[in-house]
Write a protein that holds these residues in place. Structure first.
Motif, PDB file in Angstrom:
ATOM      1  N   TYR A 244      35.233  31.476  59.379  1.00 43.14           N
ATOM      2  CA  TYR A 244      35.087  30.341  58.492  1.00 43.14           C
ATOM      3  C   TYR A 244      35.379  30.736  57.056  1.00 43.14           C
ATOM      4  N   TRP A 245      35.805  29.740  56.299  1.00 41.00           N
ATOM      5  CA  TRP A 245      35.982  29.928  54.867  1.00 41.00           C
ATOM      6  C   TRP A 245      34.720  29.445  54.175  1.00 41.00           C
ATOM      7  N   ARG A 246      34.225  30.253  53.312  1.00 42.22           N
ATOM      8  CA  ARG A 246      33.022  29.877  52.566  1.00 42.22           C
ATOM      9  C   ARG A 246      33.345  29.930  51.073  1.00 42.22           C
ATOM     10  N   PRO A 247      32.652  29.115  50.299  1.00 35.88           N
ATOM     11  CA  PRO A 247      32.802  29.276  48.839  1.00 35.88           C
ATOM     12  C   PRO A 247      32.359  30.675  48.442  1.00 35.88           C
ATOM     13  N   CYS A 248      33.112  31.252  47.554  1.00 41.33           N
ATOM     14  CA  CYS A 248      32.805  32.614  47.134  1.00 41.33           C
ATOM     15  C   CYS A 248      31.442  32.639  46.448  1.00 41.33           C
ATOM     16  N   SER A 249      30.634  33.598  46.822  1.00 41.53           N
ATOM     17  CA  SER A 249      29.288  33.650  46.250  1.00 41.53           C
ATOM     18  C   SER A 249      29.293  34.271  44.858  1.00 41.53           C
ATOM     19  N   ARG A 250      30.297  35.073  44.579  1.00 45.24           N
ATOM     20  CA  ARG A 250      30.362  35.724  43.269  1.00 45.24           C
ATOM     21  C   ARG A 250      30.650  34.727  42.159  1.00 45.24           C
ATOM     22  N   CYS A 251      31.697  33.925  42.391  1.00 46.04           N
ATOM     23  CA  CYS A 251      32.148  33.028  41.332  1.00 46.04           C
ATOM     24  C   CYS A 251      31.739  31.593  41.621  1.00 46.04           C
ATOM     25  N   LYS A 252      30.965  31.379  42.668  1.00 50.07           N
ATOM     26  CA  LYS A 252      30.492  30.051  43.069  1.00 50.07           C
ATOM     27  C   LYS A 252      31.644  29.092  43.304  1.00 50.07           C
ATOM     28  N   GLY A 253      32.712  29.602  43.880  1.00 46.72           N
ATOM     29  CA  GLY A 253      33.821  28.754  44.282  1.00 46.72           C
ATOM     30  C   GLY A 253      34.818  28.436  43.188  1.00 46.72           C
ATOM     31  N   THR A 254      34.607  28.964  41.991  1.00 44.63           N
ATOM     32  CA  THR A 254      35.540  28.651  40.923  1.00 44.63           C
ATOM     33  C   THR A 254      36.772  29.552  40.963  1.00 44.63           C
ATOM     34  N   GLY A 255      36.644  30.712  41.578  1.00 48.62           N
ATOM     35  CA  GLY A 255      37.765  31.644  41.624  1.00 48.62           C
ATOM     36  C   GLY A 255      37.958  32.417  40.335  1.00 48.62           C
ATOM     37  N   ARG A 256      37.039  32.214  39.401  1.00 53.03           N
ATOM     38  CA  ARG A 256      37.190  32.889  38.116  1.00 53.03           C
ATOM     39  C   ARG A 256      35.965  33.742  37.848  1.00 53.03           C
ATOM     40  N   ARG A 257      36.177  34.749  37.070  1.00 49.71           N
ATOM     41  CA  ARG A 257      35.033  35.491  36.571  1.00 49.71           C
ATOM     42  C   ARG A 257      35.255  35.690  35.086  1.00 49.71           C
ATOM     43  N   ILE A 258      34.158  35.730  34.362  1.00 48.11           N
ATOM     44  CA  ILE A 258      34.266  35.927  32.920  1.00 48.11           C
ATOM     45  C   ILE A 258      34.559  37.394  32.666  1.00 48.11           C
ATOM     46  N   ARG A 259      35.521  37.644  31.814  1.00 43.38           N
ATOM     47  CA  ARG A 259      35.852  39.019  31.484  1.00 43.38           C
ATOM     48  C   ARG A 259      34.658  39.703  30.839  1.00 43.38           C
ATOM     49  N   LEU A 260      34.614  40.995  31.044  1.00 42.25           N
ATOM     50  CA  LEU A 260      33.515  41.775  30.473  1.00 42.25           C
ATOM     51  C   LEU A 260      33.517  41.663  28.953  1.00 42.25           C
ATOM     52  N   GLY A 261      34.709  41.722  28.366  1.00 43.65           N
ATOM     53  CA  GLY A 261      34.802  41.634  26.910  1.00 43.65           C
ATOM     54  C   GLY A 261      34.280  40.307  26.402  1.00 43.65           C
TER      55      GLY A 261
END
Ligand SMILES: [Zn+2]
Length: 90
Positions: free
Chosen positions: A58-75
């Motif tokens: 199954y495909w699940r919403p990503c738990s890391r980015c909550k389904g947005t597909g983005r992550r905020i850069r560390l900087g």
């Protein structure tokens, strides 16, 4: 990266190699800051920017980015953190 520049100008350019290195570092930092400012998000590493990932069949919403597909850069996170601590306290 600045090493080829240094070796090219060490033979007697108008600029001191140390000055040139400092300029290169400043330029690089400026570029990084600009990139962080314009593109605060990077593709999520967990789902590679798709916003979902496979759990078995199954495909699940990503738990890391909550389904947005983005992550905020560390900087950007550091940037936000410094700004928030400057003006208001959490
Ligand atoms: Zn993700």
């Amino acid at each position: 990266m600045p090493i080829p520049l240094l070796t090219a100008t060490a033979t007697g350019g108008p600029l001191d190699p140390a000055q040139l290195a400092a300029l290169a570092v400043l330029g690089f930092l400026g570029w990084r800051l600009l990139a962080i400012w314009i593109f605060p998000y990077a593709p999520c590493r967990h789902c590679r920017g798709t916003g979902k990932h496979r759990a078995g069949r199954y495909w699940r919403p990503c738990s890391r980015c909550k389904g947005t597909g983005r992550r905020i850069r560390l900087g950007r996170r550091v940037w936000d953190w410094t700004r928030s601590t400057d003006t208001t306290r959490r």
